[in-house]
Design a protein around this motif. Structure first.
Motif, PDB file in Angstrom:
ATOM      1  N   PHE A   1       0.976  14.984 -16.100  1.00  0.00           N
ATOM      2  CA  PHE A   1      -0.286  15.668 -15.784  1.00  0.00           C
ATOM      3  C   PHE A   1      -1.458  14.751 -16.102  1.00  0.00           C
ATOM      4  O   PHE A   1      -1.334  13.831 -16.918  1.00  0.00           O
ATOM      5  CB  PHE A   1      -0.413  16.946 -16.619  1.00  0.00           C
ATOM      6  CG  PHE A   1       0.472  18.064 -16.133  1.00  0.00           C
ATOM      7  CD1 PHE A   1      -0.045  19.096 -15.358  1.00  0.00           C
ATOM      8  CD2 PHE A   1       1.826  18.078 -16.441  1.00  0.00           C
ATOM      9  CE1 PHE A   1       0.770  20.120 -14.895  1.00  0.00           C
ATOM     10  CE2 PHE A   1       2.651  19.099 -15.978  1.00  0.00           C
ATOM     11  CZ  PHE A   1       2.129  20.119 -15.207  1.00  0.00           C
ATOM     12  N   MET A   2      -2.606  15.045 -15.483  1.00  0.00           N
ATOM     13  CA  MET A   2      -3.824  14.275 -15.756  1.00  0.00           C
ATOM     14  C   MET A   2      -4.898  15.215 -16.292  1.00  0.00           C
ATOM     15  O   MET A   2      -5.015  16.355 -15.838  1.00  0.00           O
ATOM     16  CB  MET A   2      -4.326  13.619 -14.474  1.00  0.00           C
ATOM     17  CG  MET A   2      -3.305  12.680 -13.893  1.00  0.00           C
ATOM     18  SD  MET A   2      -3.883  11.903 -12.400  1.00  0.00           S
ATOM     19  CE  MET A   2      -5.035  10.771 -13.089  1.00  0.00           C
ATOM     20  N   PHE A   3      -5.695  14.686 -17.215  1.00  0.00           N
ATOM     21  CA  PHE A   3      -6.739  15.518 -17.812  1.00  0.00           C
ATOM     22  C   PHE A   3      -8.013  14.716 -17.978  1.00  0.00           C
ATOM     23  O   PHE A   3      -7.961  13.628 -18.548  1.00  0.00           O
ATOM     24  CB  PHE A   3      -6.274  16.030 -19.181  1.00  0.00           C
ATOM     25  CG  PHE A   3      -7.297  16.878 -19.878  1.00  0.00           C
ATOM     26  CD1 PHE A   3      -7.332  18.252 -19.674  1.00  0.00           C
ATOM     27  CD2 PHE A   3      -8.234  16.303 -20.732  1.00  0.00           C
ATOM     28  CE1 PHE A   3      -8.283  19.036 -20.319  1.00  0.00           C
ATOM     29  CE2 PHE A   3      -9.187  17.083 -21.367  1.00  0.00           C
ATOM     30  CZ  PHE A   3      -9.209  18.454 -21.164  1.00  0.00           C
TER      31      PHE A   3
ATOM     32  N   PHE B   1      -7.397   9.315  -7.499  1.00  0.00           N
ATOM     33  CA  PHE B   1      -7.402   8.639  -8.803  1.00  0.00           C
ATOM     34  C   PHE B   1      -6.626   7.323  -8.776  1.00  0.00           C
ATOM     35  O   PHE B   1      -6.534   6.636  -9.785  1.00  0.00           O
ATOM     36  CB  PHE B   1      -6.786   9.555  -9.876  1.00  0.00           C
ATOM     37  CG  PHE B   1      -5.412  10.048  -9.496  1.00  0.00           C
ATOM     38  CD1 PHE B   1      -4.295   9.284  -9.751  1.00  0.00           C
ATOM     39  CD2 PHE B   1      -5.252  11.268  -8.857  1.00  0.00           C
ATOM     40  CE1 PHE B   1      -3.035   9.720  -9.377  1.00  0.00           C
ATOM     41  CE2 PHE B   1      -3.997  11.720  -8.480  1.00  0.00           C
ATOM     42  CZ  PHE B   1      -2.886  10.938  -8.741  1.00  0.00           C
ATOM     43  N   CYS B   2      -6.058   6.975  -7.633  1.00  0.00           N
ATOM     44  CA  CYS B   2      -5.122   5.847  -7.576  1.00  0.00           C
ATOM     45  C   CYS B   2      -5.756   4.650  -6.866  1.00  0.00           C
ATOM     46  O   CYS B   2      -6.419   4.804  -5.847  1.00  0.00           O
ATOM     47  CB  CYS B   2      -3.867   6.289  -6.842  1.00  0.00           C
ATOM     48  SG  CYS B   2      -2.627   4.996  -6.716  1.00  0.00           S
ATOM     49  N   ALA B   3      -5.539   3.446  -7.405  1.00  0.00           N
ATOM     50  CA  ALA B   3      -6.165   2.245  -6.832  1.00  0.00           C
ATOM     51  C   ALA B   3      -5.199   1.443  -5.973  1.00  0.00           C
ATOM     52  O   ALA B   3      -5.541   0.363  -5.510  1.00  0.00           O
ATOM     53  CB  ALA B   3      -6.708   1.363  -7.950  1.00  0.00           C
ATOM     54  N   VAL B   4      -4.002   1.988  -5.743  1.00  0.00           N
ATOM     55  CA  VAL B   4      -2.978   1.164  -5.093  1.00  0.00           C
ATOM     56  C   VAL B   4      -3.447   0.601  -3.747  1.00  0.00           C
ATOM     57  O   VAL B   4      -3.201  -0.557  -3.427  1.00  0.00           O
ATOM     58  CB  VAL B   4      -1.632   1.932  -4.983  1.00  0.00           C
ATOM     59  CG1 VAL B   4      -1.677   3.058  -3.989  1.00  0.00           C
ATOM     60  CG2 VAL B   4      -0.501   1.001  -4.625  1.00  0.00           C
ATOM     61  N   ASN B   5      -4.175   1.420  -2.981  1.00  0.00           N
ATOM     62  CA  ASN B   5      -4.576   0.940  -1.656  1.00  0.00           C
ATOM     63  C   ASN B   5      -5.790   0.008  -1.694  1.00  0.00           C
ATOM     64  O   ASN B   5      -6.154  -0.572  -0.676  1.00  0.00           O
ATOM     65  CB  ASN B   5      -4.820   2.122  -0.714  1.00  0.00           C
ATOM     66  CG  ASN B   5      -3.501   2.775  -0.330  1.00  0.00           C
ATOM     67  OD1 ASN B   5      -2.502   2.084  -0.131  1.00  0.00           O
ATOM     68  ND2 ASN B   5      -3.467   4.094  -0.278  1.00  0.00           N
ATOM     69  N   ASN B   6      -6.410  -0.126  -2.852  1.00  0.00           N
ATOM     70  CA  ASN B   6      -7.474  -1.130  -2.977  1.00  0.00           C
ATOM     71  C   ASN B   6      -6.909  -2.457  -3.440  1.00  0.00           C
ATOM     72  O   ASN B   6      -7.483  -3.505  -3.205  1.00  0.00           O
ATOM     73  CB  ASN B   6      -8.529  -0.667  -3.989  1.00  0.00           C
ATOM     74  CG  ASN B   6      -9.350   0.444  -3.417  1.00  0.00           C
ATOM     75  OD1 ASN B   6      -8.852   1.549  -3.269  1.00  0.00           O
ATOM     76  ND2 ASN B   6     -10.576   0.158  -3.050  1.00  0.00           N
TER      77      ASN B   6
ATOM     78  N   GLY C   1       0.813  -1.213   0.000  1.00  0.00           N
ATOM     79  CA  GLY C   1       0.000   0.000   0.000  1.00  0.00           C
ATOM     80  C   GLY C   1       0.846   1.262   0.000  1.00  0.00           C
ATOM     81  O   GLY C   1       2.070   1.216   0.013  1.00  0.00           O
ATOM     82  N   CYS C   2       0.158   2.393  -0.025  1.00  0.00           N
ATOM     83  CA  CYS C   2       0.839   3.686  -0.065  1.00  0.00           C
ATOM     84  C   CYS C   2       0.272   4.526   1.070  1.00  0.00           C
ATOM     85  O   CYS C   2      -0.928   4.478   1.344  1.00  0.00           O
ATOM     86  CB  CYS C   2       0.566   4.337  -1.417  1.00  0.00           C
ATOM     87  SG  CYS C   2       1.158   6.029  -1.528  1.00  0.00           S
TER      88      CYS C   2
ATOM     89  N   PRO D   1     -11.527   0.772 -11.629  1.00  0.00           N
ATOM     90  CA  PRO D   1     -12.306   0.181 -10.544  1.00  0.00           C
ATOM     91  C   PRO D   1     -11.470   0.159  -9.265  1.00  0.00           C
ATOM     92  O   PRO D   1     -10.282  -0.146  -9.300  1.00  0.00           O
ATOM     93  CB  PRO D   1     -12.576  -1.245 -11.040  1.00  0.00           C
ATOM     94  CG  PRO D   1     -12.496  -1.154 -12.521  1.00  0.00           C
ATOM     95  CD  PRO D   1     -11.473  -0.099 -12.816  1.00  0.00           C
ATOM     96  N   GLY D   2     -12.096   0.492  -8.176  1.00  0.00           N
ATOM     97  CA  GLY D   2     -11.369   0.508  -6.898  1.00  0.00           C
ATOM     98  C   GLY D   2     -10.919   1.902  -6.505  1.00  0.00           C
ATOM     99  O   GLY D   2     -10.635   2.157  -5.341  1.00  0.00           O
ATOM    100  N   THR D   3     -10.861   2.823  -7.474  1.00  0.00           N
ATOM    101  CA  THR D   3     -10.425   4.171  -7.101  1.00  0.00           C
ATOM    102  C   THR D   3     -11.595   4.940  -6.490  1.00  0.00           C
ATOM    103  O   THR D   3     -12.769   4.622  -6.729  1.00  0.00           O
ATOM    104  CB  THR D   3      -9.924   4.972  -8.322  1.00  0.00           C
ATOM    105  OG1 THR D   3     -10.974   5.034  -9.289  1.00  0.00           O
ATOM    106  CG2 THR D   3      -8.697   4.343  -8.939  1.00  0.00           C
TER     107      THR D   3
END
Ligand code: SF4
Length: 379
Positions: A286-288, A154-159, A147-148, A324-326
């Motif tokens: 960057f994210m858009f 926007f990030c699913a790492v912790n799921n 995990g983080c 999914p998960g975010t």
């Protein structure tokens, strides 16, 4: 698919495993169906982020016999042992499947498997099994998993991962670098962890281990601007780090705050300046768009991108993807966005997949074209 047929004929496998993230999932499903067309007795196993999070939906599909959920190495080994030696599948932790004999539609999710505590016990991946000529960067290394401590929306790492980040020992990572230099003759390594400097003490120890490698090599990594400082960046550069990517996401502080990124645009500027002065090839991603984006914040982002470019940074802009998960995927209605995609294939950061509270799909498409032209981004 033609190659697949040839491989199956030649190897006659008992089991075929497929790894799938959200963007590659439908392709994985096509492969599963093809495998079953060729030989319905081949056992198919799918693992990866998408089956881990969308377990029930994935198991609704025909052709997939087992899912490996979460960390795959030990679970896959246990599953293979169970299949090969006709042991009870109930005992294999970390898998999901349909209980075909008892009840066609009942999905069974076994107890979770325990995470591997000592990652050094894992062998290095056998990259020779891959068609390496297809890969732009075959020499990539993962030095941690888990995990983080941050929670970007926007990030699913912790799921995907529960619990703390687990690190391989610096020595084991350095041994893998040496192995790649020896076997692939590479002189360029890509560390693909999401945050290379998550633990500064660990990073310093890793740099010491990398410094002991006699053959000169260059490497790249990605991190957060709040997890580096000038002395650390200098050490990294001295150890051969030539390129570094920073997740910047947006040039609007208001929007940055709204996605829980927990960094400031001023810090981005400071760090990019330091990194460029040291001599890094600096990449700002960057994210858009982001859910709180409006015309004003997009204008700020364009201005900020130009400023960073003027400072010598390279820029990359990806479409925000509500995997999914975010938080974005789970709370789209509450935060006032629409998820636009109609197929998992589009979850690849190359398709516009969300609108924002203030901007429609049509407006965003026009704006994206304009930004690309104005900032000079490559498609
Ligand atoms: S984007 Fe990076 S910092 Fe944010 S939660 Fe994901 S891994 Fe952590």
């Amino acid at each position: 698919m033609r190659r697949l047929k040839g491989i199956i004929r030649k190897e006659k496998p008992l089991v075929i495993g497929i790894s799938a993230n959200t963007g590659s999932y439908l392709n994985g499903l096509k492969i599963v169906k093809k495998i079953k067309d060729i030989d319905k007795d081949i056992i198919t196993v799918m693992g990866g982020t998408h089956p881990t999070i969308m377990t029930k939906e994935v198991l609704e599909e025909d052709g997939i016999d087992f899912l490996v959920l979460g960390e795959g190495e030990k679970t896959t080994l246990d599953l293979m042992d169970s299949i090969k030696n006709n042991k009870s599948i109930d005992e294999v932790n970390g898998i999901a499947y349909r209980e075909k004999e008892k009840n066609e539609n009942k999905i069974k999710i076994n107890e979770s498997s325990e995470y591997i505590k000592d990652l050094d016990k894992l062998p290095f991946p056998d990259r020779t099994l891959f068609p390496l000529s297809f890969y732009e960067y075959p020499a990539s290394i993962l030095m941690s998993r888990g995990g983080c401590s941050y929670g970007c929306d926007f990030c699913a790492v912790n799921n995907i991962w529960e619990g703390e980040r687990r690190f391989r020992s610096p020595n084991d990572v350095a041994e893998e670098v040496k192995h790649l230099i020896r076997t692939l003759k590479t002189r360029e390594i890509g560390f693909v962890d999401d945050i290379f400097t998550l633990n500064k003490e660990y990073t310093r120890n890793l740099l010491k281990s990398l410094d002991r490698i006699k053959t000169p090599f260059k490497w790249t990594c990605a991190t957060r601007v709040d997890l580096v400082d000038k002395p650390l960046l200098q050490k990294m550069h001295k150890s051969g780090c030539s390129g570094i990517e920073f997740g910047v996401e947006t040039g609007s502080q208001r929007v940055l705050d709204s996605i829980n990124k927990d960094i400031t645009v001023n810090r981005v500027k400071e760090v990019v300046k330091i990194a460029n002065e040291i001599g890094f090839n600096t990449l700002c991603s960057f994210m858009f768009p982001l859910p709180e984006d409006d015309r004003e914040s997009i204008r700020e982002t364009v201005g900020f991108m130009k400023e960073l470019k003027g400072m010598g940074a390279n820029l990359i802009m990806s479409f925000t993807t509500p995997y999914p998960g975010t938080f974005l995927y789970e709370n789209a209605d509450d935060i006032g966005i629409n998820i636009l995609g109609s197929s998992w294939d589009e979850f690849d950061a190359k398709h516009l997949l969300i609108d924002t509270k203030y901007l429609s799909e049509k407006e965003l498409k026009e704006m994206f074209k304009k930004i690309t032209r104005e900032v000079g981004l490559k498609k």
